[in-house]
Design an enzyme around this catalytic site. Structure first.
Site, PDB file in Angstrom:
ATOM      1  N   GLU B  60      -7.796   5.669 -17.155  1.00 34.64           N
ATOM      2  CA  GLU B  60      -6.451   6.152 -17.505  1.00 34.64           C
ATOM      3  C   GLU B  60      -6.375   6.727 -18.915  1.00 34.64           C
ATOM      4  OE1 GLU B  60      -7.018   3.423 -15.745  1.00 34.64           O
ATOM      5  OE2 GLU B  60      -5.970   3.868 -13.879  1.00 34.64           O
ATOM      6  N   HIS B 129       1.167  -3.692  -9.553  1.00 35.11           N
ATOM      7  CA  HIS B 129       1.571  -2.598  -8.679  1.00 35.11           C
ATOM      8  C   HIS B 129       3.088  -2.471  -8.556  1.00 35.11           C
ATOM      9  CE1 HIS B 129      -2.622  -3.047  -7.544  1.00 35.11           C
ATOM     10  NE2 HIS B 129      -2.569  -1.925  -6.864  1.00 35.11           N
TER      11      HIS B 129
END
Lengths: 385, 344
Positions: B60, B129
């Site tokens: 990321e 999540h």
């Protein structure tokens, strides 16, 4: 690892001049610490054009940037700058690589690459703007094709890789070059940059100046093997070069740039050099490093060895050295004048450029603060409160 | 007008932006052949090529950092963060680089990045999540933060974000991806203000402020409250940084009562900012202290407990009852307990 945390082969490097391109452990060297030029079967061709006048120019560059460094350090000591990151000892690594670049290449550096900035044509006063506290950066990156100095360690390596991906998309043959130190190689960003550079075969050159110290942490704490050995693990060819040999630095950078321009992808260069001064002027290296180590590296001074070589070639006459000194003095005077005459920022500048488009939160805060400041101007001079 | 899901509307908006501007490039994990784990980029790599829709390695910080470099080169990258909880490795690049480069360079370098973040809970996922990290970014100067709640806004605002010369975090409530709605694909994104809040339902008794995943829940609360004779004005902020306080202020001056609801944890959250700012701006018009109905100050819980954490219709109505001084879950709890009194 030795007791002081350094790996034995990190400090000196083994010199292997020879006919073939060296591997990751060998140290490319064309001019030794005694100023003796050694032939090299692979790299001589890359600097075949560097004749006497060109060598003299490299020497002049190094003298001038050392003078800039000394002047800025003096300005800091005199209270004109809050801080300065000296590059003393790293002149050859920065001038050798910086002079290899083309105008349309783009540099993403750390905060110590003032000699590279000099090569890019950065205005002298702009080198000091950040350190005087007058701005967050000194120059418009697009006027010199060099991003403003990065403080977050290693973050710029990703920017260079992304920029290089953009070059690929454009179908151009420019190259992105990123400078960072040995300490930065511990950062995730640098390692991720190498993954991306290899994945996309991006035209980016990773130029690591292993100056042996990440503030007070020795390079041995960062790396148990030569740093250049890591890049091949990412699929990136690497080379280890004597960072105090300006000619060798020029040669390996030219080779890396040529590889990138011709679609050969990234290259990792480890320039083995030494930071002879402190990390910044706020630092005290006598607390963490041995004086003998400094003495050893002073004997490998990049300026002294090139001076010796020039002298041996009959190129170091008094007229020339006088002219170099005059140039350095003039640059230093210009630097000092630029520092002292730098305009103070206006209070409202604090709000400028946070956004490129209007922002209601900030507009309101600016409006309130300006009215607050105005209230002082409108207040009675005496007798209030 | 056509009917499409929320997710498809984002896809259509991305497609139009890429059609109109060749400098728009998409970057992220699995966004190419797979079309993203939520299929938001479905078909875009096939139609625009791998050089416009970049499948990236799994890193990321690198996705964000290379997007900075591509933006330096004049492109307008749209980065997909696969899940909200995966944005943290990229945090440094977002808050130290993306947000600050324009300021740092006195305006010389623009960072027109759009960072798409599927966010929020309610889909029964494992940890990392289902998070709501928006407050980290609304606290960072230089960033714009928006959150969309319906297909039309999703379609319009993704294009507005991409056109914006400032970096924009675009929060997509993932539990609404499959909700359908009308989308006017001919609408001009330039004709509306990305920073403007939207009054979802008009009302006179309570201003209920929310955004993203809770907008439909807030609207349901307004309908339910009307059965009790309470008129709620629901405001969908859409822009979380900056917040359109003028719209919220005008509403509170009318209703005199403010409830803010979001999934994110309470402390230091947007609800606190809104309550404080509105109190500063219209204290004299308030009939009751602003009330927050939020997620708890806990790590996002495992899925069998997530609906205790997420504000729902009843918890929002309980908040409404508090500002209306009706019987509510805190009634009678205002006085210090005996134990607390003894301790003093």
């Amino acid at each position: 690892m030795t007791q002081d945390g350094s790996s034995p082969d990190q400090a000196s490097g083994t010199v292997h001049p020879g006919p073939s391109r060296p591997g990751a452990d060998e140290l490319v060297q064309l001019v030794d610490p005694h100023g003796v030029r050694h032939p090299h079967g692979h790299y001589d061709d890359l600097v075949a054009d560097v004749d006497g006048p060109a060598l003299r120019k490299l020497y002049e560059d190094m003298v001038v940037v050392r003078r800039i460094d000394a002047e800025a350090t003096a300005l800091q000591r005199q209270g004109e700058l809050a801080l300065w990151p000296p590059l003393l000892g790293q002149e050859a690594a920065q001038i050798g690589s910086g002079r290899a670049l083309r105008a349309d290449d783009f540099v993403f550096s750390s905060y110590r690459e003032n000699a590279v900035a000099y090569c890019r044509g950065v205005d002298l006063a702009d080198l000091l703007r950040v350190w005087r506290g007058n701005a967050s950066s000194g120059w418009d990156p697009y006027t010199v094709n060099m991003a403003t100095p990065q403080v977050i360690i290693g973050a710029q390596t990703l920017h260079a890789t992304g920029y290089a991906m953009g070059i690929l998309n454009d179908g151009a043959d420019a190259v992105a070059v990123t400078y960072f130190g040995d300490g930065a190689t511990s950062q995730g960003d640098v390692n991720e940059a190498m993954v991306f550079a290899a994945s996309y075969q991006a035209p980016v050159v990773f130029f690591c100046q292993n100056n042996h110290w990440a503030i007070s942490e020795p390079v041995g704490l960062q790396a148990h093997v030569p740093i250049a050995r890591r890049a091949p693990g990412f699929g990136i060819p690497s080379v280890r070069v004597d960072g105090n040999d300006v000619l060798a630095c020029l040669a390996v950078t030219r080779e890396a740039l040529a590889r990138a321009r011709s679609g050969g992808g990234p290259t990792f260069i480890e320039a083995v050099t030494y930071r002879m001064g402190p990390h910044t002027t706020a630092d005290d290296p006598t607390r963490y490093r041995d004086a003998n180590e400094l003495e050893d590296w002073a004997a490998r001074d990049p300026l002294a060895r090139l001076a010796t070589l020039l002298d041996s070639l009959g190129l170091l006459d008094a007229d020339y050295t006088d002219s170099v000194k005059a140039k350095a003095d003039a640059v230093a005077a210009e630097l000092r004048e630029g520092c002292l005459s730098m305009p103070e920022p206006a209070p409202s500048d604090v709000f400028r450029h946070v956004y490129s488009e209007p922002n209601s939160w900030l507009d309101r805060q600016q409006d309130h603060y300006e009215r607050y400041l105005t209230s002082f101007a409108q207040a009675p001079q005496e007798g209030s409160r | 007008m056509s009917t499409m899901t929320f997710g498809r509307a984002i896809n259509a908006g991305l497609r139009r932006a890429m059609d109109e501007d060749p400098r728009v490039v998409l970057m992220g994990e699995d966004i190419g052949k797979l079309g993203g784990v939520f299929r938001i980029t479905d078909g875009l790599q096939k139609d625009f090529g791998a050089h416009r829709v970049l499948d990236t390695p799994l890193a990321e910080a690198a996705i964000m950092g290379t997007a900075v470099g591509i933006a330096y080169r004049g492109y307008r990258p749209v980065v997909e963060i696969q899940f909200d909880g995966f944005i943290y490795p990229a945090f440094d690049q977002i808050v130290c680089q993306v947000a600050k480069l324009h300021y740092r360079t006195q305006g010389a370098v623009r960072m027109p990045l759009t960072i798409r973040v599927p966010f929020g809970g309610g889909i029964g996922s494992p940890e990392h999540h289902s998070e709501s990290p928006e407050a980290y970014f609304t606290h960072t100067s230089g960033l714009r933060v928006i959150s969309v709640s319906n297909p039309q806004d999703a379609y319009t605002m993704i294009q507005q974000a991409i056109r914006c010369d400032d970096p924009v975090l675009y929060f997509e409530p993932k539990r609404r991806y499959h909700v359908k709605g009308e989308v006017d694909e001919a609408s001009d994104p330039a004709s509306s203000d990305m920073g403007a809040a939207r009054v979802v339902t008009e009302g006179t008794d309570v201003t209920l402020v929310t955004y993203g995943p809770l907008v439909p829940t807030a609207r349901d609360a307004a309908i339910a409250a009307s059965d009790d004779g309470i008129s709620i004005e629901v405001i969908d902020l859409r822009s979380l940084a900056p917040i359109d306080f003028a719209t919220v202020e005008a509403s509170v001056r009318k209703t005199g009562r403010l409830v803010v609801t979001h999934e994110a944890a309470q402390s230091g959250g947007l609800g606190a900012e809104i309550a404080a700012s509105i109190t500063e701006r219209c204290f004299d018009h308030l009939e009751h202290a602003p009330v927050r109905v939020t997620g708890f100050d806990i790590p996002y819980p495992y899925s069998k407990l997530e609906f205790h954490h997420l504000p729902d219709l009843d918890r929002i109505l309980d908040g409404v009852d508090r500002v209306m001084r009706r019987p509510n879950s805190l009634s009678g709890l205002d006085a210090p307990s005996t134990t607390e009194g003894a301790a003093q």
